[in-house]
Design a protein around this motif. Structure first.
Motif, PDB file in Angstrom:
ATOM      1  N   ASP A 110       0.819  -1.216   0.000  1.00  0.00           N
ATOM      2  CA  ASP A 110       0.000   0.000   0.000  1.00  0.00           C
ATOM      3  C   ASP A 110       0.850   1.261   0.000  1.00  0.00           C
ATOM      4  O   ASP A 110       1.699   1.446   0.878  1.00  0.00           O
ATOM      5  N   GLY A 111       0.627   2.118  -0.989  1.00  0.00           N
ATOM      6  CA  GLY A 111       1.354   3.370  -1.064  1.00  0.00           C
ATOM      7  C   GLY A 111       2.748   3.242  -1.619  1.00  0.00           C
ATOM      8  O   GLY A 111       3.447   4.244  -1.802  1.00  0.00           O
ATOM      9  N   LEU A 112       3.180   2.015  -1.892  1.00  0.00           N
ATOM     10  CA  LEU A 112       4.523   1.767  -2.416  1.00  0.00           C
ATOM     11  C   LEU A 112       4.440   1.134  -3.799  1.00  0.00           C
ATOM     12  O   LEU A 112       4.957   1.684  -4.770  1.00  0.00           O
ATOM     13  N   LEU A 113       3.785  -0.009  -3.901  1.00  0.00           N
ATOM     14  CA  LEU A 113       3.551  -0.650  -5.191  1.00  0.00           C
ATOM     15  C   LEU A 113       2.234  -0.212  -5.812  1.00  0.00           C
ATOM     16  O   LEU A 113       2.136  -0.038  -7.031  1.00  0.00           O
ATOM     17  N   VAL A 114       1.227  -0.070  -4.982  1.00  0.00           N
ATOM     18  CA  VAL A 114      -0.137   0.182  -5.472  1.00  0.00           C
ATOM     19  C   VAL A 114      -0.680   1.471  -4.856  1.00  0.00           C
ATOM     20  O   VAL A 114      -0.482   1.730  -3.670  1.00  0.00           O
ATOM     21  N   ASP A 115      -1.369   2.244  -5.670  1.00  0.00           N
ATOM     22  CA  ASP A 115      -1.914   3.525  -5.223  1.00  0.00           C
ATOM     23  C   ASP A 115      -3.208   3.304  -4.446  1.00  0.00           C
ATOM     24  O   ASP A 115      -4.286   3.744  -4.837  1.00  0.00           O
ATOM     25  N   THR A 116      -3.057   2.616  -3.315  1.00  0.00           N
ATOM     26  CA  THR A 116      -4.221   2.342  -2.464  1.00  0.00           C
ATOM     27  C   THR A 116      -4.417   3.405  -1.391  1.00  0.00           C
ATOM     28  O   THR A 116      -5.475   3.449  -0.764  1.00  0.00           O
ATOM     29  N   GLU A 117      -3.406   4.235  -1.162  1.00  0.00           N
ATOM     30  CA  GLU A 117      -3.557   5.219  -0.089  1.00  0.00           C
ATOM     31  C   GLU A 117      -4.725   6.159  -0.353  1.00  0.00           C
ATOM     32  O   GLU A 117      -5.349   6.655   0.585  1.00  0.00           O
ATOM     33  N   ALA A 118      -5.029   6.394  -1.636  1.00  0.00           N
ATOM     34  CA  ALA A 118      -6.204   7.210  -1.941  1.00  0.00           C
ATOM     35  C   ALA A 118      -7.468   6.522  -1.434  1.00  0.00           C
ATOM     36  O   ALA A 118      -8.374   7.175  -0.899  1.00  0.00           O
ATOM     37  N   CYS A 119      -7.538   5.200  -1.583  1.00  0.00           N
ATOM     38  CA  CYS A 119      -8.687   4.440  -1.088  1.00  0.00           C
ATOM     39  C   CYS A 119      -8.775   4.542   0.434  1.00  0.00           C
ATOM     40  O   CYS A 119      -9.861   4.760   0.997  1.00  0.00           O
ATOM     41  N   TRP A 120      -7.639   4.363   1.094  1.00  0.00           N
ATOM     42  CA  TRP A 120      -7.614   4.442   2.550  1.00  0.00           C
ATOM     43  C   TRP A 120      -7.982   5.851   3.024  1.00  0.00           C
ATOM     44  O   TRP A 120      -8.719   6.009   3.999  1.00  0.00           O
ATOM     45  N   THR A 121      -7.487   6.865   2.323  1.00  0.00           N
ATOM     46  CA  THR A 121      -7.761   8.240   2.736  1.00  0.00           C
ATOM     47  C   THR A 121      -9.239   8.585   2.609  1.00  0.00           C
ATOM     48  O   THR A 121      -9.811   9.260   3.481  1.00  0.00           O
ATOM     49  N   VAL A 122      -9.887   8.124   1.542  1.00  0.00           N
ATOM     50  CA  VAL A 122     -11.327   8.347   1.396  1.00  0.00           C
ATOM     51  C   VAL A 122     -12.072   7.731   2.571  1.00  0.00           C
ATOM     52  O   VAL A 122     -12.966   8.347   3.174  1.00  0.00           O
ATOM     53  N   ALA A 123     -11.698   6.493   2.917  1.00  0.00           N
ATOM     54  CA  ALA A 123     -12.354   5.793   4.023  1.00  0.00           C
ATOM     55  C   ALA A 123     -12.094   6.490   5.352  1.00  0.00           C
ATOM     56  O   ALA A 123     -13.011   6.701   6.162  1.00  0.00           O
ATOM     57  N   GLU A 124     -10.844   6.870   5.584  1.00  0.00           N
ATOM     58  CA  GLU A 124     -10.481   7.506   6.850  1.00  0.00           C
ATOM     59  C   GLU A 124     -11.133   8.884   6.985  1.00  0.00           C
ATOM     60  O   GLU A 124     -11.620   9.254   8.066  1.00  0.00           O
ATOM     61  N   THR A 125     -11.159   9.623   5.887  1.00  0.00           N
ATOM     62  CA  THR A 125     -11.784  10.952   5.899  1.00  0.00           C
ATOM     63  C   THR A 125     -13.257  10.856   6.276  1.00  0.00           C
ATOM     64  O   THR A 125     -13.768  11.666   7.066  1.00  0.00           O
ATOM     65  N   ALA A 126     -13.948   9.857   5.721  1.00  0.00           N
ATOM     66  CA  ALA A 126     -15.378   9.681   6.011  1.00  0.00           C
ATOM     67  C   ALA A 126     -15.606   9.370   7.489  1.00  0.00           C
ATOM     68  O   ALA A 126     -16.548   9.878   8.104  1.00  0.00           O
ATOM     69  N   ILE A 127     -14.745   8.541   8.058  1.00  0.00           N
ATOM     70  CA  ILE A 127     -14.891   8.187   9.474  1.00  0.00           C
ATOM     71  C   ILE A 127     -14.641   9.402  10.364  1.00  0.00           C
ATOM     72  O   ILE A 127     -15.411   9.675  11.294  1.00  0.00           O
ATOM     73  N   PHE A 128     -13.586  10.137  10.083  1.00  0.00           N
ATOM     74  CA  PHE A 128     -13.295  11.330  10.882  1.00  0.00           C
ATOM     75  C   PHE A 128     -14.421  12.355  10.747  1.00  0.00           C
ATOM     76  O   PHE A 128     -14.841  12.960  11.737  1.00  0.00           O
ATOM     77  N   ALA A 129     -14.922  12.546   9.524  1.00  0.00           N
ATOM     78  CA  ALA A 129     -15.997  13.518   9.297  1.00  0.00           C
ATOM     79  C   ALA A 129     -17.254  13.136  10.064  1.00  0.00           C
ATOM     80  O   ALA A 129     -17.959  14.005  10.596  1.00  0.00           O
ATOM     81  N   ALA A 130     -17.537  11.835  10.123  1.00  0.00           N
ATOM     82  CA  ALA A 130     -18.726  11.368  10.834  1.00  0.00           C
ATOM     83  C   ALA A 130     -18.655  11.681  12.327  1.00  0.00           C
ATOM     84  O   ALA A 130     -19.687  11.726  13.006  1.00  0.00           O
ATOM     85  N   HIS A 131     -17.440  11.919  12.815  1.00  0.00           N
ATOM     86  CA  HIS A 131     -17.255  12.250  14.233  1.00  0.00           C
ATOM     87  C   HIS A 131     -16.877  13.717  14.416  1.00  0.00           C
ATOM     88  O   HIS A 131     -16.381  14.111  15.479  1.00  0.00           O
ATOM     89  N   GLY A 132     -17.104  14.513  13.365  1.00  0.00           N
ATOM     90  CA  GLY A 132     -16.905  15.950  13.483  1.00  0.00           C
ATOM     91  C   GLY A 132     -15.471  16.422  13.451  1.00  0.00           C
ATOM     92  O   GLY A 132     -15.149  17.488  13.969  1.00  0.00           O
ATOM     93  N   HIS A 133     -14.589  15.642  12.823  1.00  0.00           N
ATOM     94  CA  HIS A 133     -13.178  16.008  12.777  1.00  0.00           C
ATOM     95  C   HIS A 133     -12.694  16.098  11.336  1.00  0.00           C
ATOM     96  O   HIS A 133     -13.082  15.281  10.487  1.00  0.00           O
ATOM     97  N   PRO A 134     -11.809  17.046  11.032  1.00  0.00           N
ATOM     98  CA  PRO A 134     -11.190  17.087   9.702  1.00  0.00           C
ATOM     99  C   PRO A 134     -10.146  15.981   9.576  1.00  0.00           C
ATOM    100  O   PRO A 134      -9.723  15.390  10.578  1.00  0.00           O
ATOM    101  N   PHE A 135      -9.747  15.707   8.359  1.00  0.00           N
ATOM    102  CA  PHE A 135      -8.724  14.688   8.127  1.00  0.00           C
ATOM    103  C   PHE A 135      -7.681  15.262   7.170  1.00  0.00           C
ATOM    104  O   PHE A 135      -7.954  15.519   6.015  1.00  0.00           O
ATOM    105  N   GLY A 136      -6.483  15.497   7.701  1.00  0.00           N
ATOM    106  CA  GLY A 136      -5.396  16.049   6.911  1.00  0.00           C
ATOM    107  C   GLY A 136      -4.109  15.291   7.171  1.00  0.00           C
ATOM    108  O   GLY A 136      -4.126  14.180   7.718  1.00  0.00           O
ATOM    109  N   PRO A 137      -2.964  15.872   6.812  1.00  0.00           N
ATOM    110  CA  PRO A 137      -1.673  15.188   6.979  1.00  0.00           C
ATOM    111  C   PRO A 137      -1.396  14.737   8.408  1.00  0.00           C
ATOM    112  O   PRO A 137      -0.839  13.660   8.622  1.00  0.00           O
ATOM    113  N   GLU A 138      -1.784  15.559   9.388  1.00  0.00           N
ATOM    114  CA  GLU A 138      -1.546  15.182  10.789  1.00  0.00           C
ATOM    115  C   GLU A 138      -2.305  13.917  11.150  1.00  0.00           C
ATOM    116  O   GLU A 138      -1.764  13.002  11.789  1.00  0.00           O
ATOM    117  N   GLN A 139      -3.560  13.840  10.722  1.00  0.00           N
ATOM    118  CA  GLN A 139      -4.381  12.667  11.027  1.00  0.00           C
ATOM    119  C   GLN A 139      -3.918  11.453  10.211  1.00  0.00           C
ATOM    120  O   GLN A 139      -3.903  10.325  10.721  1.00  0.00           O
TER     121      GLN A 139
END
Length: 224
Positions: free
Chosen positions: A16-45
């Motif tokens: 992940d993130g090395l051979l295959v561009d999956t980090e975009a998939c993970w980021t979409v998922a992580e962003t949705a979870i953080f947003a559902a709890h009222g938090h932004p999702f950026g480089p720090e998160q």
């Protein structure tokens, strides 16, 4: 920065993130979870969860979101969301297929991933890399995944290679810690820009000419 070692018995890649561009998939998922709890999702998160197992990411999110008892729930939600994103496809990152082919022609290779088997197989298949690897190792197949050294030690043992004469390609601090603890040479292509990561060799892409030149001269006097 040290030069890449010409006397190499095996090469082990993260996925992940090395051979295959999956980090975009993970980021979409992580962003949705953080947003559902009222938090932004950026480089720090992102830095809190990148490279971790599903369970460790769930724990980190639970702590950050102030829900320490919800780790299992967040892990399950993350898995489902990543599964959904991966079903849409993920491409090989620039230079990945070419470097894997060149290394495979000279020395044994493997994948050591902190993803569960289901997601690892989906990522490699989506990127068209499955057939290049006879040996792949997933986080849910070892007792102690990254940052513990077990995944890399297991891969080297299966390939019949000494860790100290093997090269790991990584993109995150968690994976780097694992490879370093196992004793491998650590080549790093960061998936997060500006990250001050431990490394023996540092690049910006697997497509760098130096890597293909290095892979092309592997095999002399090494274990095949």
């Amino acid at each position: 920065m040290r030069s890449l070692p010409s006397s190499t018995e095996a090469v082990v890649f993260d996925c992940d993130g090395l051979l295959v561009d999956t980090e975009a998939c993970w980021t979409v998922a992580e962003t949705a979870i953080f947003a559902a709890h009222g938090h932004p999702f950026g480089p720090e998160q992102k830095a809190l969860v990148i490279g971790r197992t599903m369970e460790a990411a769930g724990e980190a999110m639970a702590q950050y979101l102030g829900r320490p008892g919800a780790a299992a729930e967040l892990t399950a939600e993350l898995l489902e969301r990543v599964r959904k994103e991966l079903s849409r496809g993920a491409a090989a990152l620039p230079g990945a297929a070419e470097l894997v082919r060149a290394c495979r022609a000279a020395v044994p290779i493997a994948v050591a991933s902190n993803s569960p088997r289901e997601l690892l197989d989906a990522a490699l298949w989506s990127a068209g890399l499955t057939d290049y690897f006879t040996h792949t190792f997933a986080a849910d197949e070892v007792r102690s995944p990254k940052p513990a050294p077990e995944l890399y030690l297991t891969a080297c043992e299966k390939l019949g290679a000494a860790p100290k004469r093997s090269v790991a390609f990584e993109d995150s601090a968690t994976g780097i810690a694992s490879a370093r603890a196992a004793g491998l040479y650590v080549a790093v292509v960061p998936s997060l820009s500006g990250a001050g990561l431990d490394h023996d060799w540092l690049g910006t892409s697997l497509a760098e000419r130096e890597l293909l030149d290095w892979a092309g001269q592997l095999g002399d006097g090494t274990v095949r």
